[in-house]
Design a protein around this motif. Structure first.
Motif, PDB file in Angstrom:
ATOM      1  N   PRO A  93      31.045  52.669  -7.954  1.00 46.05           N
ATOM      2  CA  PRO A  93      31.012  51.862  -9.284  1.00 46.05           C
ATOM      3  C   PRO A  93      29.810  51.100  -9.148  1.00 46.05           C
ATOM      4  CG  PRO A  93      33.099  51.878  -8.812  1.00 46.05           C
ATOM      5  CD  PRO A  93      32.428  52.307  -7.651  1.00 46.05           C
ATOM      6  N   GLY A  94      28.758  50.885 -10.228  1.00 48.21           N
ATOM      7  CA  GLY A  94      28.035  50.053 -10.474  1.00 48.21           C
ATOM      8  C   GLY A  94      26.606  50.412  -9.658  1.00 48.21           C
ATOM      9  N   GLU A  95      26.412  51.564  -9.066  1.00 47.93           N
ATOM     10  CA  GLU A  95      25.257  52.187  -8.453  1.00 47.93           C
ATOM     11  C   GLU A  95      24.654  52.954  -9.608  1.00 47.93           C
ATOM     12  OE1 GLU A  95      25.460  53.742  -4.627  1.00 47.93           O
ATOM     13  OE2 GLU A  95      26.094  51.647  -3.866  1.00 47.93           O
ATOM     14  N   GLU A  96      23.361  53.049  -9.643  1.00 45.07           N
ATOM     15  CA  GLU A  96      22.656  54.117 -10.526  1.00 45.07           C
ATOM     16  C   GLU A  96      23.203  55.416 -10.280  1.00 45.07           C
ATOM     17  OE1 GLU A  96      20.809  55.789 -13.182  1.00 45.07           O
ATOM     18  OE2 GLU A  96      20.384  53.711 -12.963  1.00 45.07           O
ATOM     19  N   ARG A  97      23.607  56.065 -11.412  1.00 56.34           N
ATOM     20  CA  ARG A  97      24.057  57.169 -11.608  1.00 56.34           C
ATOM     21  C   ARG A  97      23.756  58.307 -10.813  1.00 56.34           C
ATOM     22  NH1 ARG A  97      27.905  58.196 -16.884  1.00 56.34           N
ATOM     23  NH2 ARG A  97      28.180  56.286 -16.507  1.00 56.34           N
ATOM     24  N   ALA A  98      22.457  58.662 -11.165  1.00 58.66           N
ATOM     25  CA  ALA A  98      21.619  59.747 -10.923  1.00 58.66           C
ATOM     26  C   ALA A  98      21.338  59.649  -9.421  1.00 58.66           C
ATOM     27  CB  ALA A  98      20.651  59.903 -11.776  1.00 58.66           C
ATOM     28  N   SER A  99      21.354  58.506  -8.989  1.00 56.90           N
ATOM     29  CA  SER A  99      20.729  58.472  -7.422  1.00 56.90           C
ATOM     30  C   SER A  99      21.510  57.692  -6.238  1.00 56.90           C
ATOM     31  CB  SER A  99      19.369  57.559  -7.599  1.00 56.90           C
ATOM     32  OG  SER A  99      19.642  56.320  -7.943  1.00 56.90           O
ATOM     33  N   THR A 100      22.693  57.790  -6.802  1.00 55.77           N
ATOM     34  CA  THR A 100      24.098  57.275  -5.774  1.00 55.77           C
ATOM     35  C   THR A 100      24.138  58.376  -5.004  1.00 55.77           C
ATOM     36  OG1 THR A 100      25.612  55.885  -5.413  1.00 55.77           O
ATOM     37  CG2 THR A 100      25.577  57.099  -7.408  1.00 55.77           C
ATOM     38  N   VAL A 101      24.613  58.292  -3.708  1.00 54.45           N
ATOM     39  CA  VAL A 101      25.330  59.333  -3.037  1.00 54.45           C
ATOM     40  C   VAL A 101      26.837  59.617  -3.524  1.00 54.45           C
ATOM     41  CG1 VAL A 101      25.933  60.050  -0.703  1.00 54.45           C
ATOM     42  CG2 VAL A 101      23.779  58.766  -0.996  1.00 54.45           C
ATOM     43  N   GLY A 102      27.053  60.624  -3.874  1.00 55.74           N
ATOM     44  CA  GLY A 102      28.524  60.918  -4.259  1.00 55.74           C
ATOM     45  C   GLY A 102      28.780  62.278  -4.037  1.00 55.74           C
ATOM     46  N   LEU A 103      30.272  62.570  -4.361  1.00 52.13           N
ATOM     47  CA  LEU A 103      30.770  63.876  -4.124  1.00 52.13           C
ATOM     48  C   LEU A 103      31.205  64.395  -5.412  1.00 52.13           C
ATOM     49  CD1 LEU A 103      33.412  62.692  -1.574  1.00 52.13           C
ATOM     50  CD2 LEU A 103      31.759  64.376  -1.086  1.00 52.13           C
ATOM     51  N   TYR A 104      31.009  65.677  -5.757  1.00 56.76           N
ATOM     52  CA  TYR A 104      31.184  66.252  -7.264  1.00 56.76           C
ATOM     53  C   TYR A 104      31.821  67.557  -7.275  1.00 56.76           C
ATOM     54  CZ  TYR A 104      27.264  69.268  -6.222  1.00 56.76           C
ATOM     55  OH  TYR A 104      26.338  70.431  -5.543  1.00 56.76           O
ATOM     56  N   PHE A 105      32.262  68.187  -8.214  1.00 61.11           N
ATOM     57  CA  PHE A 105      32.997  69.362  -8.376  1.00 61.11           C
ATOM     58  C   PHE A 105      32.407  69.544  -9.835  1.00 61.11           C
ATOM     59  CE2 PHE A 105      36.103  71.956 -10.580  1.00 61.11           C
ATOM     60  CZ  PHE A 105      36.182  72.904  -9.550  1.00 61.11           C
ATOM     61  N   ASP A 106      31.888  70.888 -10.048  1.00 64.11           N
ATOM     62  CA  ASP A 106      31.491  71.091 -11.418  1.00 64.11           C
ATOM     63  C   ASP A 106      32.118  72.739 -11.775  1.00 64.11           C
ATOM     64  OD1 ASP A 106      29.391  73.342 -10.835  1.00 64.11           O
ATOM     65  OD2 ASP A 106      28.062  71.282 -10.268  1.00 64.11           O
ATOM     66  N   ILE A 107      32.285  73.084 -13.010  1.00 58.45           N
ATOM     67  CA  ILE A 107      32.796  74.268 -13.315  1.00 58.45           C
ATOM     68  C   ILE A 107      32.329  74.687 -14.640  1.00 58.45           C
ATOM     69  CG2 ILE A 107      34.808  73.189 -14.591  1.00 58.45           C
ATOM     70  CD1 ILE A 107      36.294  75.877 -13.249  1.00 58.45           C
ATOM     71  N   SER A 108      31.927  76.190 -14.841  1.00 60.94           N
ATOM     72  CA  SER A 108      31.502  76.597 -16.235  1.00 60.94           C
ATOM     73  C   SER A 108      31.921  78.198 -16.144  1.00 60.94           C
ATOM     74  CB  SER A 108      30.400  76.692 -15.947  1.00 60.94           C
ATOM     75  OG  SER A 108      29.395  77.912 -15.070  1.00 60.94           O
ATOM     76  N   ASP A 109      31.790  78.908 -16.929  1.00 59.54           N
ATOM     77  CA  ASP A 109      32.201  80.056 -17.280  1.00 59.54           C
ATOM     78  C   ASP A 109      31.689  81.075 -15.913  1.00 59.54           C
ATOM     79  OD1 ASP A 109      29.612  80.401 -18.059  1.00 59.54           O
ATOM     80  OD2 ASP A 109      30.362  81.317 -20.042  1.00 59.54           O
ATOM     81  N   GLY A 110      30.897  80.728 -15.408  1.00 62.41           N
ATOM     82  CA  GLY A 110      30.170  81.499 -14.300  1.00 62.41           C
ATOM     83  C   GLY A 110      30.740  81.061 -13.040  1.00 62.41           C
ATOM     84  N   GLY A 111      31.617  80.150 -12.919  1.00 64.52           N
ATOM     85  CA  GLY A 111      32.428  79.767 -11.506  1.00 64.52           C
ATOM     86  C   GLY A 111      32.183  78.381 -11.373  1.00 64.52           C
ATOM     87  N   ALA A 112      32.331  77.837 -10.215  1.00 69.68           N
ATOM     88  CA  ALA A 112      32.172  76.616 -10.027  1.00 69.68           C
ATOM     89  C   ALA A 112      31.397  76.171  -8.785  1.00 69.68           C
ATOM     90  CB  ALA A 112      33.774  76.046  -9.418  1.00 69.68           C
ATOM     91  N   SER A 113      31.273  75.012  -8.470  1.00 68.31           N
ATOM     92  CA  SER A 113      30.409  74.564  -7.217  1.00 68.31           C
ATOM     93  C   SER A 113      30.799  73.034  -6.918  1.00 68.31           C
ATOM     94  CB  SER A 113      28.868  74.495  -7.252  1.00 68.31           C
ATOM     95  OG  SER A 113      28.471  74.113  -8.378  1.00 68.31           O
ATOM     96  N   PHE A 114      30.775  72.648  -5.642  1.00 67.67           N
ATOM     97  CA  PHE A 114      31.133  71.354  -5.510  1.00 67.67           C
ATOM     98  C   PHE A 114      30.308  70.931  -4.047  1.00 67.67           C
ATOM     99  CE2 PHE A 114      33.981  74.171  -2.593  1.00 67.67           C
ATOM    100  CZ  PHE A 114      34.187  73.548  -1.648  1.00 67.67           C
ATOM    101  N   GLY A 115      30.090  69.633  -3.942  1.00 68.88           N
ATOM    102  CA  GLY A 115      29.291  69.243  -2.658  1.00 68.88           C
ATOM    103  C   GLY A 115      29.210  67.726  -2.774  1.00 68.88           C
TER     104      GLY A 115
END
Length: 228
Positions: A93-115
């Motif tokens: 929290p408090g760090e620049e959203r687009a340029s902070t090191v973070g973990l993620y998971f995303d999903i769409s109708d084509g599948g998912a990815s994470f990293g």
């Protein structure tokens, strides 16, 4: 408890892509909540302990890590009002959203990815990484092992990679931003509670990389050799 996504999840993403307007979203809000929002919140909850073990400072509250369904279109050429994908983003929290090191998971109708990584330039942190690659290449090779994840990066044009940099580190050296990602196209897995365990194992695999990047002291000035 995370029970997996459903066929309704993927149908929703397809539908919102073709009917991307406020009227459709409001008329189908229950569909969005049932098939998309609730399972994503459950998945965020399931991943919380693993994420906190990697970095206790990362935000893990499900309602805070789930993105909004509506897009910020003020500065975008794409004027689609609603996302046809959704993601979880675990960041400090408090760090620049687009340029902070973070973990993620995303999903769409084509599948998912994470990293993990950051998708906008973070030059001070990457300057620090370049310094460590030059000074401690063996340590960097160990910590930056992607373990089967794919490295995707935004390269600084005309940056010369010093000759002594090991082959495994050469793709990392000229980056201004990056992420490492693993795709999931197995829809049976995406519809299963076992998905949470798969993502947890992946996060643990790249934990040394995330921890190493977080430990770097940002350097405003780039001391890398310049192209002649």
């Amino acid at each position: 408890m995370f029970a997996g996504f459903t066929e309704e999840t993927f149908s929703y993403f397809t539908a919102i892509r073709f009917c991307n307007n406020r009227e459709f979203f409001l008329a189908n809000h229950d569909w969005y909540v049932r098939a998309v929002r609730e399972p994503l919140l459950d998945l965020a909850e399931a991943l919380g302990d693993t994420v906190r073990a990697i970095d206790p400072e990362l935000e893990t509250r499900p309602g805070r890590v789930l993105c909004r369904p509506n897009r910020d279109i003020r500065y975008s050429r794409d004027k689609s009002v609603y996302r046809d994908y959704m993601f979880l983003k675990f960041r400090r929290p408090g760090e620049e959203r687009a340029s902070t090191v973070g973990l993620y998971f995303d999903i769409s109708d084509g599948g998912a990815s994470f990293g993990a990584g950051f998708y906008q330039p973070n030059m001070p942190r990457m300057n620090a990484l370049r310094t460590q690659i030059r000074l401690q290449p063996a340590l960097c090779e160990k910590r930056l092992d992607t373990g089967g994840f794919t490295l995707v990066g935004n390269v600084i044009k005309r940056m010369r990679v010093p000759e002594p940099v090991p082959q495994a580190l050469r793709p990392w050296y000229p980056l201004r931003s990056f992420y490492v990602e693993k795709e999931i196209r197995d829809f049976d897995l995406l519809k299963s509670p076992a998905l949470a365990g798969e993502v947890e194992r992946g996060f643990r695999r790249i934990a040394p990389m995330v921890q190493f990047l977080q430990s770097l002291i940002p350097e405003e000035n780039d001391s890398s050799p310049k192209e002649d």
